[in-house]
Design a protein around this motif. Structure first.
Motif, PDB file in Angstrom:
ATOM      1  N   ASN A 265      13.816  32.140 187.807  1.00 31.34           N
ATOM      2  CA  ASN A 265      14.121  33.252 188.667  1.00 31.34           C
ATOM      3  C   ASN A 265      13.536  32.962 190.067  1.00 31.34           C
ATOM      4  O   ASN A 265      12.646  31.757 189.975  1.00 31.34           O
ATOM      5  N   ASN A 266      13.678  33.573 191.126  1.00 29.75           N
ATOM      6  CA  ASN A 266      13.137  33.135 192.344  1.00 29.75           C
ATOM      7  C   ASN A 266      11.710  33.314 192.513  1.00 29.75           C
ATOM      8  O   ASN A 266      11.038  33.225 193.704  1.00 29.75           O
ATOM      9  N   ASP A 267      11.080  34.010 191.573  1.00 31.77           N
ATOM     10  CA  ASP A 267       9.651  34.149 191.670  1.00 31.77           C
ATOM     11  C   ASP A 267       8.628  33.079 191.120  1.00 31.77           C
ATOM     12  O   ASP A 267       7.466  33.043 191.355  1.00 31.77           O
TER      13      ASP A 267
ATOM     14  N   GLY B 103      11.736  23.815 190.663  1.00 35.72           N
ATOM     15  CA  GLY B 103      12.658  23.685 191.028  1.00 35.72           C
ATOM     16  C   GLY B 103      13.261  21.830 191.219  1.00 35.72           C
ATOM     17  O   GLY B 103      12.638  21.258 190.178  1.00 35.72           O
TER      18      GLY B 103
ATOM     19  N   ASP C 100      13.897  25.083 195.971  1.00 29.81           N
ATOM     20  CA  ASP C 100      13.074  26.081 195.007  1.00 29.81           C
ATOM     21  C   ASP C 100      13.683  27.526 194.429  1.00 29.81           C
ATOM     22  O   ASP C 100      13.145  28.402 193.845  1.00 29.81           O
ATOM     23  N   LYS C 101      14.922  27.660 194.671  1.00 31.87           N
ATOM     24  CA  LYS C 101      15.583  29.130 194.668  1.00 31.87           C
ATOM     25  C   LYS C 101      16.973  28.905 193.975  1.00 31.87           C
ATOM     26  O   LYS C 101      17.624  28.014 194.285  1.00 31.87           O
ATOM     27  N   PHE C 102      17.291  30.022 193.438  1.00 34.49           N
ATOM     28  CA  PHE C 102      18.743  30.064 192.726  1.00 34.49           C
ATOM     29  C   PHE C 102      19.784  30.207 193.998  1.00 34.49           C
ATOM     30  O   PHE C 102      19.540  31.465 194.705  1.00 34.49           O
ATOM     31  N   HIS C 103      20.472  29.402 194.272  1.00 32.71           N
ATOM     32  CA  HIS C 103      21.708  29.682 195.396  1.00 32.71           C
ATOM     33  C   HIS C 103      23.090  29.779 194.822  1.00 32.71           C
ATOM     34  O   HIS C 103      23.283  28.660 193.999  1.00 32.71           O
TER      35      HIS C 103
ATOM     36  N   GLN D  80      20.820  27.149 188.843  1.00 33.46           N
ATOM     37  CA  GLN D  80      19.528  26.737 188.540  1.00 33.46           C
ATOM     38  C   GLN D  80      19.089  25.647 189.274  1.00 33.46           C
ATOM     39  O   GLN D  80      19.761  24.615 189.039  1.00 33.46           O
TER      40      GLN D  80
END
Length: 304
Positions: free
Chosen positions: A95-97, A101, A124-127, A131
């Motif tokens: 998850n983004n927390d 990545g 480092d985030k889900f876009h 993943q």
């Protein structure tokens, strides 16, 4: 008598190979296949002829990546401006927390050692639901550099700036473009042949026998990518779980090889994967002829 590589081509458990030609030699950059907590380094292999391979250990070590703590995998290297850039996944974030990545490391040579270029992940985030894993770097004929990546059934492409360690934007101002084809799971890979873009990816589960590779074609590196069919899959008489691949093109020829991992028939541990190479051929209409996985591998092929 022709010397053959045999499959697997090197000893040990490895997976997710990316293949390149650097400095007149064939190179393979794989994942060290082990439980996540043990995947803490990357090795590479090089060859002058596709048959005899030399191991270069520890080209990237997790101790040199301040933000990584487990699951270092899926390296993708490229050379630009005399520097070598290695994109990789780390930490398997859910998850983004979570921290992790796609990262990037840099070296003066293909053998490393590679050092973290940013001190943080590049992505480092889900876009678009993707993943941030399994990066694949591709430089088009016009010099534009793209990074394809994704897991959890979604795939994005981003544009890399000239420094290769920061993201650019597309004509519409966006940074992340969703290029997910039908049945995509992970492991994107791009090649260009005769002006056509061949986008490939892994289907199925990486720990299961039905892991495989499919492809699509487009006139643009941004798609759309409409699935054509499978080109690599298990053979119950040879090996299972054949997937997550790279490729080699002999310079100046239309001679292609696919480098991939598979699981020997004697193995049940999902991390027991090995590196293999076989011929990849195209039909007259430009379609990819499904690859026959072999024990023999390929014949000796020096770069001229």
């Amino acid at each position: 008598m022709i010397k053959l590589s045999g499959n697997p081509i090197v000893p040990g458990w490895y997976a997710d190979p990316e293949a390149r030609i650097f400095e007149g030699r064939y190179w393979i950059y794989p994942t060290y296949s082990a439980p996540y907590e043990e995947q803490r380094h990357l090795d590479a292999f090089h060859s002058a002829d596709l048959v005899e391979w030399v191991k270069v250990p520890n080209i990237l070590d997790m101790r040199d990546i301040s933000w990584a703590w487990r699951a270092l995998w899926a390296p993708s290297p490229i050379e630009r401006g005399g520097k070598y850039y290695l994109y990789f996944a780390a930490n398997d974030i859910q998850n983004n927390d979570e921290l992790g990545g796609v990262g990037v490391a840099v070296s003066d040579g293909p053998e490393g050692p590679f050092r973290d270029a940013l001190g943080k992940p590049l992505i480092d985030k889900f876009h678009n639901g993707a993943q941030p894993i399994d990066p694949h770097v591709f430089i088009d004929d016009d010099g534009t550099a793209y990074l394809y990546y994704g897991g959890w059934g979604r795939c994005n492409v981003v544009k890399l700036q000239d420094d290769m360690v920061s993201l650019g934007s597309f004509d519409d101002g966006s940074t992340y473009i969703d290029v997910t084809p039908d049945q995509f799971v992970e492991g994107p890979c791009m090649l260009k042949r005769n002006g056509l873009y061949y986008f490939m990816w892994a289907e199925g589960g990486w720990g299961t026998p039905d892991y495989s590779v499919a492809y699509a074609c487009s006139e643009s590196p941004l798609g759309p990518f409409n699935r054509v069919g499978k080109i690599l899959q298990q053979n119950p008489d040879v090996a299972t779980s054949a997937g997550h691949h790279g490729f080699l093109q002999v310079p100046g020829t239309d001679e292609w090889y696919i480098v991939y991992h598979r699981r020997p028939l004697t193995e049940t541990d999902r991390n027991h994967r090995v590196l293999c190479i076989d011929r990849m051929e195209f039909a007259e209409d430009g379609s990819i002829i499904p690859v026959q996985i072999t024990f023999e591998g390929v014949g000796e092929r020096p770069i001229k």
